[in-house]
Write a protein that holds these residues in place. Structure first.
Motif, PDB file in Angstrom:
ATOM      1  N   ASP A 181       0.826  -1.215  -0.017  1.00  0.00           N
ATOM      2  CA  ASP A 181      -0.016  -0.060   0.034  1.00  0.00           C
ATOM      3  C   ASP A 181       0.773   1.305   0.058  1.00  0.00           C
ATOM      4  O   ASP A 181       1.989   1.350   0.676  1.00  0.00           O
ATOM      5  CB  ASP A 181      -0.759  -0.041   1.217  1.00  0.00           C
ATOM      6  N   LYS A 182       0.334   2.276  -0.427  1.00  0.00           N
ATOM      7  CA  LYS A 182       1.061   3.552  -0.741  1.00  0.00           C
ATOM      8  C   LYS A 182       2.443   3.794  -1.069  1.00  0.00           C
ATOM      9  O   LYS A 182       3.172   4.378  -0.704  1.00  0.00           O
ATOM     10  CB  LYS A 182       1.120   4.255   0.601  1.00  0.00           C
ATOM     11  N   GLY A 211     -10.592   0.553  -9.934  1.00  0.00           N
ATOM     12  CA  GLY A 211     -10.701   0.832  -8.495  1.00  0.00           C
ATOM     13  C   GLY A 211     -11.667   2.093  -8.324  1.00  0.00           C
ATOM     14  O   GLY A 211     -12.363   2.691  -9.278  1.00  0.00           O
ATOM     15  N   GLN A 218      -2.346  -0.314 -12.915  1.00  0.00           N
ATOM     16  CA  GLN A 218      -2.745  -0.303 -11.456  1.00  0.00           C
ATOM     17  C   GLN A 218      -3.680  -1.059 -11.282  1.00  0.00           C
ATOM     18  O   GLN A 218      -4.926  -1.094 -11.994  1.00  0.00           O
ATOM     19  CB  GLN A 218      -2.947   1.185 -10.987  1.00  0.00           C
ATOM     20  N   ASP A 219      -3.736  -1.969 -10.173  1.00  0.00           N
ATOM     21  CA  ASP A 219      -4.786  -2.965  -9.805  1.00  0.00           C
ATOM     22  C   ASP A 219      -5.209  -3.879 -10.735  1.00  0.00           C
ATOM     23  O   ASP A 219      -6.093  -4.046 -11.093  1.00  0.00           O
ATOM     24  CB  ASP A 219      -5.992  -2.063  -9.144  1.00  0.00           C
ATOM     25  N   ASN A 231      -5.616   5.249  -6.781  1.00  0.00           N
ATOM     26  CA  ASN A 231      -4.195   5.031  -7.569  1.00  0.00           C
ATOM     27  C   ASN A 231      -4.261   6.397  -8.575  1.00  0.00           C
ATOM     28  O   ASN A 231      -5.191   6.954  -8.922  1.00  0.00           O
ATOM     29  CB  ASN A 231      -4.420   3.783  -8.506  1.00  0.00           C
ATOM     30  N   GLY A 238      -8.139  -2.045  -5.499  1.00  0.00           N
ATOM     31  CA  GLY A 238      -7.381  -0.869  -5.100  1.00  0.00           C
ATOM     32  C   GLY A 238      -8.242   0.446  -5.085  1.00  0.00           C
ATOM     33  O   GLY A 238      -9.366   0.490  -5.454  1.00  0.00           O
ATOM     34  N   ALA A 239      -7.605   1.410  -4.513  1.00  0.00           N
ATOM     35  CA  ALA A 239      -8.413   2.601  -4.574  1.00  0.00           C
ATOM     36  C   ALA A 239      -7.339   3.844  -4.549  1.00  0.00           C
ATOM     37  O   ALA A 239      -6.567   3.624  -3.883  1.00  0.00           O
ATOM     38  CB  ALA A 239      -9.287   2.648  -3.078  1.00  0.00           C
ATOM     39  N   THR A 275      -3.451  -0.012  -2.129  1.00  0.00           N
ATOM     40  CA  THR A 275      -4.199   1.116  -2.202  1.00  0.00           C
ATOM     41  C   THR A 275      -3.324   2.369  -2.006  1.00  0.00           C
ATOM     42  O   THR A 275      -2.226   2.420  -1.281  1.00  0.00           O
ATOM     43  CB  THR A 275      -5.178   1.081  -0.975  1.00  0.00           C
ATOM     44  N   GLY A 276      -3.773   3.349  -2.696  1.00  0.00           N
ATOM     45  CA  GLY A 276      -3.026   5.043  -2.628  1.00  0.00           C
ATOM     46  C   GLY A 276      -1.609   4.931  -3.539  1.00  0.00           C
ATOM     47  O   GLY A 276      -0.834   5.518  -2.760  1.00  0.00           O
ATOM     48  N   GLU A 277      -1.402   3.925  -4.248  1.00  0.00           N
ATOM     49  CA  GLU A 277      -0.476   4.176  -5.089  1.00  0.00           C
ATOM     50  C   GLU A 277      -0.303   5.555  -6.073  1.00  0.00           C
ATOM     51  O   GLU A 277      -1.217   5.925  -6.330  1.00  0.00           O
ATOM     52  CB  GLU A 277      -0.272   2.857  -5.964  1.00  0.00           C
ATOM     53  N   ASN A 299      -9.336   6.556  -8.994  1.00  0.00           N
ATOM     54  CA  ASN A 299      -8.337   6.737  -9.776  1.00  0.00           C
ATOM     55  C   ASN A 299      -8.105   7.968 -10.782  1.00  0.00           C
ATOM     56  O   ASN A 299      -9.211   8.664 -10.943  1.00  0.00           O
ATOM     57  CB  ASN A 299      -8.277   5.526 -10.947  1.00  0.00           C
TER      58      ASN A 299
END
Length: 238
Positions: free
Chosen positions: A110-111, A184, A153-154, A164, A161-162, A133-135, A187
């Motif tokens: 995450d992150k 997600g 992503q995801d 991004n 994911g969320a 999450t949070g990438e 994004n």
């Protein structure tokens, strides 16, 4: 012809560093396991070399791992790869004056933050894969040609994911291709291309996604597909 191999393996709180110049047909691998790892690889005037950094370990409250690769005047490097599985990890790859190089960053925590910067490059391929999450993923290419960018992503095998964020900037990169796929919530994708014969594809699903695409030059084409609620797309072509 045999390849030369350099292996650096460390664990716990450790720092790994490797620098070399005028190399040919060499492999550099850094394996780190534990908390708060730091790896730095610097290469100058290399040809047909492989650079691999693997960092694992650490939970959400653990110190973040950092991996940095700097390459100058490298040619025909088979692969420059960073793999991280911790939380809040940071990966940065900077290349200047290189050709025919493959760059990949894979982060499953995450992150995580991933950054790829290329200047005066040609015929390179960049891929960033993030799951969690949070990438945040950023790829910047300037004054290159025939480069390929892919941000994922995801993807399906990495879970939900969320939040991004993907940012791709290509300037004076003629014939370049950018592909961004996000799935997600929340994004965000923003891209910029300058030159001719560029192609860009952005695909976002679910809610609150928004994408901006700006293309300057001749023969540019863009395809944006968004499904869900609250998606927004803005495309400018000159």
């Amino acid at each position: 012809m045999k390849r030369k191999a350099i292996l650096v393996a460390v664990s716990l709180l450790a720092i790994g560093s490797q620098a070399w110049a005028n190399s040919y047909n060499e492999d550099v691998t850094v394996n780190q396991t534990g908390l708060g790892q730091s790896a730095t690889v610097t290469e100058t005037n290399g040809t047909s070399d492989n650079v691999t950094i693997n960092q694992s370990g650490g939970g959400i409250f653990s110190p973040a791992d950092t991996a940095t690769v700097t390459q100058t005047n490298t040619y025909d490097n088979w692969n420059t790869a960073i793999t991280q599985s911790g939380s809040g990890d940071q990966a940065a790859i900077a290349q200047t004056g290189a050709q025919y190089n493959n760059v990949s960053v894979n982060q499953t925590g995450d992150k995580a933050v991933a950054s790829v910067t290329q200047n005066a490059e040609a015929a390179d391929t960049d891929k960033i894969g993030q799951g969690g999450t949070g990438e945040s993923a950023t790829i910047l290419q300037q004054y290159g040609a025939d480069n390929t960018v892919n941000v994922n992503q995801d993807v399906a095998d990495r879970g939900a994911g969320a939040g991004n964020t993907a940012y791709v900037d290509q300037e004076a990169s003629f014939g370049s291709t950018a592909d961004v796929t996000q799935s997600g919530l929340g994004n965000y994708a923003q891209t910029y291309q300058s030159g001719s014969d560029n192609y860009l594809n952005i695909s976002q699903s679910l809610a609150t996604n928004h994408a901006y695409v700006t293309q300057i030059g001749n023969g540019n084409s863009s395809t944006v597909t968004q499904t869900g609620v609250g998606n927004y797309a803005n495309i400018t072509q000159h």
